[in-house]
Motif scaffolding. Structure first.
Motif, PDB file in Angstrom:
ATOM      1  N   ARG A 155       0.827  -1.218   0.000  1.00  0.00           N
ATOM      2  CA  ARG A 155       0.000   0.000   0.000  1.00  0.00           C
ATOM      3  C   ARG A 155       0.856   1.261   0.000  1.00  0.00           C
ATOM      4  N   TYR A 156       2.020   1.216   0.632  1.00  0.00           N
ATOM      5  CA  TYR A 156       2.900   2.381   0.653  1.00  0.00           C
ATOM      6  C   TYR A 156       3.664   2.510  -0.667  1.00  0.00           C
ATOM      7  N   ARG A 157       4.097   1.386  -1.204  1.00  0.00           N
ATOM      8  CA  ARG A 157       4.782   1.431  -2.500  1.00  0.00           C
ATOM      9  C   ARG A 157       3.869   2.000  -3.582  1.00  0.00           C
ATOM     10  N   SER A 158       2.573   1.666  -3.524  1.00  0.00           N
ATOM     11  CA  SER A 158       1.654   2.178  -4.546  1.00  0.00           C
ATOM     12  C   SER A 158       1.482   3.700  -4.412  1.00  0.00           C
ATOM     13  N   GLU A 159       1.486   4.222  -3.194  1.00  0.00           N
ATOM     14  CA  GLU A 159       1.422   5.680  -3.015  1.00  0.00           C
ATOM     15  C   GLU A 159       2.630   6.359  -3.648  1.00  0.00           C
ATOM     16  N   ILE A 160       3.792   5.768  -3.434  1.00  0.00           N
ATOM     17  CA  ILE A 160       5.036   6.349  -3.941  1.00  0.00           C
ATOM     18  C   ILE A 160       5.105   6.231  -5.460  1.00  0.00           C
ATOM     19  N   ALA A 161       4.702   5.092  -5.991  1.00  0.00           N
ATOM     20  CA  ALA A 161       4.777   4.852  -7.432  1.00  0.00           C
ATOM     21  C   ALA A 161       3.837   5.758  -8.217  1.00  0.00           C
ATOM     22  N   ASP A 162       2.648   6.013  -7.674  1.00  0.00           N
ATOM     23  CA  ASP A 162       1.651   6.810  -8.398  1.00  0.00           C
ATOM     24  C   ASP A 162       0.780   7.591  -7.412  1.00  0.00           C
ATOM     25  N   PRO A 163       1.337   8.657  -6.839  1.00  0.00           N
ATOM     26  CA  PRO A 163       0.573   9.413  -5.839  1.00  0.00           C
ATOM     27  C   PRO A 163      -0.747   9.969  -6.368  1.00  0.00           C
ATOM     28  N   ARG A 164      -0.788  10.341  -7.619  1.00  0.00           N
ATOM     29  CA  ARG A 164      -2.025  10.910  -8.169  1.00  0.00           C
ATOM     30  C   ARG A 164      -3.166   9.890  -8.162  1.00  0.00           C
ATOM     31  N   SER A 165      -2.866   8.650  -8.440  1.00  0.00           N
ATOM     32  CA  SER A 165      -3.901   7.616  -8.371  1.00  0.00           C
ATOM     33  C   SER A 165      -4.211   7.248  -6.927  1.00  0.00           C
ATOM     34  N   ALA A 166      -3.172   7.106  -6.119  1.00  0.00           N
ATOM     35  CA  ALA A 166      -3.372   6.712  -4.716  1.00  0.00           C
ATOM     36  C   ALA A 166      -4.234   7.717  -3.964  1.00  0.00           C
ATOM     37  N   PHE A 167      -4.098   8.982  -4.307  1.00  0.00           N
ATOM     38  CA  PHE A 167      -4.833  10.035  -3.606  1.00  0.00           C
ATOM     39  C   PHE A 167      -5.808  10.758  -4.539  1.00  0.00           C
ATOM     40  N   ALA A 168      -6.363  10.022  -5.488  1.00  0.00           N
ATOM     41  CA  ALA A 168      -7.261  10.609  -6.484  1.00  0.00           C
ATOM     42  C   ALA A 168      -8.489  11.262  -5.857  1.00  0.00           C
ATOM     43  N   ASP A 169      -8.954  10.741  -4.743  1.00  0.00           N
ATOM     44  CA  ASP A 169     -10.144  11.285  -4.092  1.00  0.00           C
ATOM     45  C   ASP A 169      -9.806  12.233  -2.949  1.00  0.00           C
ATOM     46  N   ALA A 170      -8.573  12.647  -2.864  1.00  0.00           N
ATOM     47  CA  ALA A 170      -8.127  13.513  -1.769  1.00  0.00           C
ATOM     48  C   ALA A 170      -7.565  14.812  -2.332  1.00  0.00           C
ATOM     49  N   VAL A 171      -7.271  15.726  -1.438  1.00  0.00           N
ATOM     50  CA  VAL A 171      -6.559  16.946  -1.791  1.00  0.00           C
ATOM     51  C   VAL A 171      -5.143  16.800  -1.263  1.00  0.00           C
ATOM     52  N   VAL A 172      -4.179  17.025  -2.127  1.00  0.00           N
ATOM     53  CA  VAL A 172      -2.781  16.882  -1.757  1.00  0.00           C
ATOM     54  C   VAL A 172      -2.137  18.257  -1.775  1.00  0.00           C
ATOM     55  N   LEU A 173      -1.434  18.569  -0.704  1.00  0.00           N
ATOM     56  CA  LEU A 173      -0.702  19.829  -0.596  1.00  0.00           C
ATOM     57  C   LEU A 173       0.786  19.527  -0.638  1.00  0.00           C
ATOM     58  N   VAL A 174       1.505  20.271  -1.442  1.00  0.00           N
ATOM     59  CA  VAL A 174       2.955  20.138  -1.518  1.00  0.00           C
ATOM     60  C   VAL A 174       3.548  21.518  -1.269  1.00  0.00           C
ATOM     61  N   ALA A 175       4.461  21.598  -0.304  1.00  0.00           N
ATOM     62  CA  ALA A 175       5.119  22.861   0.030  1.00  0.00           C
ATOM     63  C   ALA A 175       6.441  22.949  -0.719  1.00  0.00           C
ATOM     64  N   PHE A 176       6.706  24.130  -1.258  1.00  0.00           N
ATOM     65  CA  PHE A 176       7.943  24.384  -1.990  1.00  0.00           C
ATOM     66  C   PHE A 176       8.680  25.558  -1.375  1.00  0.00           C
ATOM     67  N   LEU A 177       9.986  25.445  -1.333  1.00  0.00           N
ATOM     68  CA  LEU A 177      10.869  26.581  -1.094  1.00  0.00           C
ATOM     69  C   LEU A 177      11.622  26.739  -2.405  1.00  0.00           C
ATOM     70  N   GLY A 178      11.318  27.798  -3.133  1.00  0.00           N
ATOM     71  CA  GLY A 178      11.847  27.922  -4.480  1.00  0.00           C
ATOM     72  C   GLY A 178      11.273  26.808  -5.325  1.00  0.00           C
ATOM     73  N   ASN A 179      12.143  26.051  -5.979  1.00  0.00           N
ATOM     74  CA  ASN A 179      11.706  24.926  -6.823  1.00  0.00           C
ATOM     75  C   ASN A 179      11.818  23.585  -6.121  1.00  0.00           C
ATOM     76  N   VAL A 180      12.105  23.611  -4.821  1.00  0.00           N
ATOM     77  CA  VAL A 180      12.342  22.368  -4.089  1.00  0.00           C
ATOM     78  C   VAL A 180      11.109  21.988  -3.276  1.00  0.00           C
ATOM     79  N   ALA A 181      10.611  20.760  -3.488  1.00  0.00           N
ATOM     80  CA  ALA A 181       9.503  20.243  -2.687  1.00  0.00           C
ATOM     81  C   ALA A 181      10.062  19.886  -1.321  1.00  0.00           C
ATOM     82  N   VAL A 182       9.495  20.485  -0.265  1.00  0.00           N
ATOM     83  CA  VAL A 182      10.045  20.311   1.078  1.00  0.00           C
ATOM     84  C   VAL A 182       9.052  19.733   2.073  1.00  0.00           C
ATOM     85  N   GLY A 183       7.802  19.571   1.671  1.00  0.00           N
ATOM     86  CA  GLY A 183       6.810  19.022   2.585  1.00  0.00           C
ATOM     87  C   GLY A 183       5.541  18.650   1.851  1.00  0.00           C
TER      88      GLY A 183
END
Length: 166
Positions: A50-78
């Motif tokens: 279940r964790y590998r599938s999240e990592i392999a395809d986060p968009r599918s794993a969390f298709a019914d959720a809202v995902v927030l990604v924090a950036f500092l400049g161009n770097v994803a940090v959270g």
């Protein structure tokens, strides 16, 4: 570093760059969690399916959720995931993670602010989350945001369940 330098992108919504860094953040989260639970694995291939599938395809794993990604400049940090639980009339926060190299800069707070604003704007009811008891810094952060320990809905040993009114 101040909070205004942190950009939080949400999908669906504002589409992050092609490589938004989310898979790497999720991999780090799951690998650290397994190590903290006393079952370290040498890499993503050793994680549960279940964790590998999240990592392999986060968009599918969390298709019914809202995902927030924090950036500092161009770097994803959270990252943070907000799942809607309509049957329970609430939402759930999952996968809050800040890259250890960037901790102490308000990233987790910015992600929580954005998540709670999304929940409020969409009338998603109370918000729940679970956190491992050894993550005392995270528990303190959640308490600052109004979360309180509640009756568990997940019976895994050493897992703390918390909830916040909408």
């Amino acid at each position: 570093m101040t909070d205004h330098e942190i950009a939080v992108l949400r999908w669906p919504g504002r589409t992050p760059p092609g490589d938004d860094g989310l898979a790497g953040l999720l991999a780090a989260y799951h690998l650290r969690t397994e190590a903290e639970k006393g079952v370290p694995v040498s890499g993503v291939a050793g994680l549960p399916d279940r964790y590998r599938s999240e990592i392999a395809d986060p968009r599918s794993a969390f298709a019914d959720a809202v995902v927030l990604v924090a950036f500092l400049g161009n770097v994803a940090v959270g990252c943070l995931v907000v799942a809607s639980l309509p049957a329970q009339g609430q939402s759930e926060i999952k996968r809050l993670w800040t890259d250890p190299e960037f901790r102490g800069r308000g990233i987790a707070s910015a992600l929580l602010d954005a998540a709670l604003a999304h929940v409020a704007a969409n009338g998603m009811g109370p918000v729940r989350l679970s956190v491992w008891e050894w993550r005392t810094g995270a528990i303190a952060l959640y308490e600052r945001f109004g979360f309180a320990v509640t009756q568990p809905w997940d019976e895994r040993d050493r897992l703390v369940c918390m909830q916040r009114a909408a």
